[in-house]
Design a protein around this motif. Structure first.
Motif, PDB file in Angstrom:
ATOM      1  N   SER A 171       0.872  -1.178   0.000  1.00 48.55           N
ATOM      2  CA  SER A 171       0.000   0.000   0.000  1.00 48.55           C
ATOM      3  C   SER A 171       0.905   1.223   0.000  1.00 48.55           C
ATOM      4  CB  SER A 171      -0.921   0.013   1.223  1.00 48.55           C
ATOM      5  OG  SER A 171      -1.749   1.163   1.222  1.00 48.55           O
TER       6      SER A 171
ATOM      7  N   GLY B 206       4.718   1.272   1.476  1.00 48.36           N
ATOM      8  CA  GLY B 206       4.888   0.224   2.466  1.00 48.36           C
ATOM      9  C   GLY B 206       3.898  -0.903   2.311  1.00 48.36           C
ATOM     10  N   THR B 207       3.482  -1.460   3.437  1.00 47.62           N
ATOM     11  CA  THR B 207       2.566  -2.601   3.485  1.00 47.62           C
ATOM     12  C   THR B 207       1.245  -2.167   4.103  1.00 47.62           C
ATOM     13  OG1 THR B 207       4.442  -4.120   3.697  1.00 47.62           O
ATOM     14  CG2 THR B 207       2.289  -4.969   4.347  1.00 47.62           C
TER      15      THR B 207
ATOM     16  N   PRO C 109       7.010   2.713   7.664  1.00 47.09           N
ATOM     17  CA  PRO C 109       6.593   1.808   6.596  1.00 47.09           C
ATOM     18  C   PRO C 109       7.291   0.450   6.721  1.00 47.09           C
ATOM     19  CG  PRO C 109       7.105   3.980   5.710  1.00 47.09           C
ATOM     20  CD  PRO C 109       7.572   3.983   7.134  1.00 47.09           C
TER      21      PRO C 109
ATOM     22  N   PRO D 121      -1.828   8.106   5.133  1.00 46.82           N
ATOM     23  CA  PRO D 121      -1.389   6.898   5.830  1.00 46.82           C
ATOM     24  C   PRO D 121      -1.970   6.787   7.241  1.00 46.82           C
ATOM     25  CG  PRO D 121       0.350   8.531   5.837  1.00 46.82           C
ATOM     26  CD  PRO D 121      -0.727   9.070   4.935  1.00 46.82           C
TER      27      PRO D 121
END
Length: 271
Positions: free
Chosen positions: A30, A33-34, A71, A208
């Motif tokens: 995403s 990052g994850t 991240p 985020p």
């Protein structure tokens, strides 16, 4: 996300047992990052595994809190899970996740045994068309790589980046691998729709997650089913570069599976 997604490994710390290790796959990416919901679910799975290892029995999870510190890349993630306290009805666990020696996530969970008591349903699913009557939606992979793990069918007229009036999205969602809708899966779904403000914007920008708290419905005390879940996300407040999103996840039968609330940072648009 399940116990199968993590494995023993790593070097024990002086103050605890050896960590569990998750192999992060880029398919859960995403942005840079994850996916946060996936990471929170991995933390939950690690805490559950540690609790079962110490108690010899599982207990339903009632609440999960996760703070995202940095991240997470697509490489091994060490999960240090600890059973903090076990009582007759409830147990509290914590988790610290490290990658490359850096702390990237901290969290905690409350597990509570099932007991007889009064029933109440105060969060009813909205009345919408069924998933078979709703068109599919594909999210851009450059923004949400993880979305390829899911089938998404908007259940209202609202769409991401359509410039709507309400900061709310509602959609039917199911995992393409038909995994059970257990607590770990419900955790992912609380964070699977785009940020609710996307319903009012026409240009994407990074939003985020800083923290995600999930409370789980007692429907998860029963054997989890699979298939469709109805997910709603809406922005309760936004300003000063921050947003507060609330999410709800219901089974196709209308039973509440989870409520999630998260704090997000609103970053400048990508150039």
């Amino acid at each position: 996300m399940s116990a199968a997604a993590i494995e023993p490994g790593g070097t024990p710390r002086n103050d605890g047992p050896a960590p569990l290790v998750a192999r992060i796959d880029r398919s859960w990416g995403s942005g840079p990052g994850t996916h946060g919901g996936y990471l929170a679910a991995l933390g939950l799975a690690a805490m559950r595994a540690r609790l079962v290892g110490e108690l010899g029995e599982d207990r339903p999870v009632r609440a999960l809190a996760t703070h995202f510190l940095a991240p997470v890349a697509d490489r091994p993630l060490a999960l240090h899970a600890v059973v903090e306290r076990v009582g007759r009805d409830a147990a509290v666990c914590s988790v610290r996740a490290e990658q490359g020696g850096a702390l990237v996530l901290v969290g905690s969970a409350t597990f509570g045994a099932s007991r007889s008591g009064p029933d109440h349903n105060g969060s009813c699913a909205p009345t919408v068309l069924g998933p078979d009557d709703c068109p599919p939606l594909a999210l851009p992979r450059e923004l949400a790589e993880f979305a390829r793990q899911l089938e998404i069918r908007p259940a209202t007229a609202a769409r991401p980046l359509a410039g709507g009036e309400r900061a709310e999205l509602v959609a039917w969602m199911r995992f393409r691998d038909d995994r059970p809708l257990d607590a770990e899966a419900a955790t992912v779904l609380t964070d699977a729709l785009p940020p609710a403000l996307f319903a009012t914007w026409t240009t994407p920008r990074p939003v985020p997650s800083a923290e995600l708290t999930v409370h789980f419905g007692t429907a998860l005390d029963d054997a989890p089913g699979a298939g469709w879940a109805l997910v709603r996300i809406r922005a309760e407040d936004a300003g000063s570069g921050w947003a507060m999103d609330d999410a709800a996840v219901w089974s196709q039968a209308g039973r509440l599976l989870a409520l999630g609330r998260q704090s997000r940072r609103i970053l400048p648009p990508l150039t």
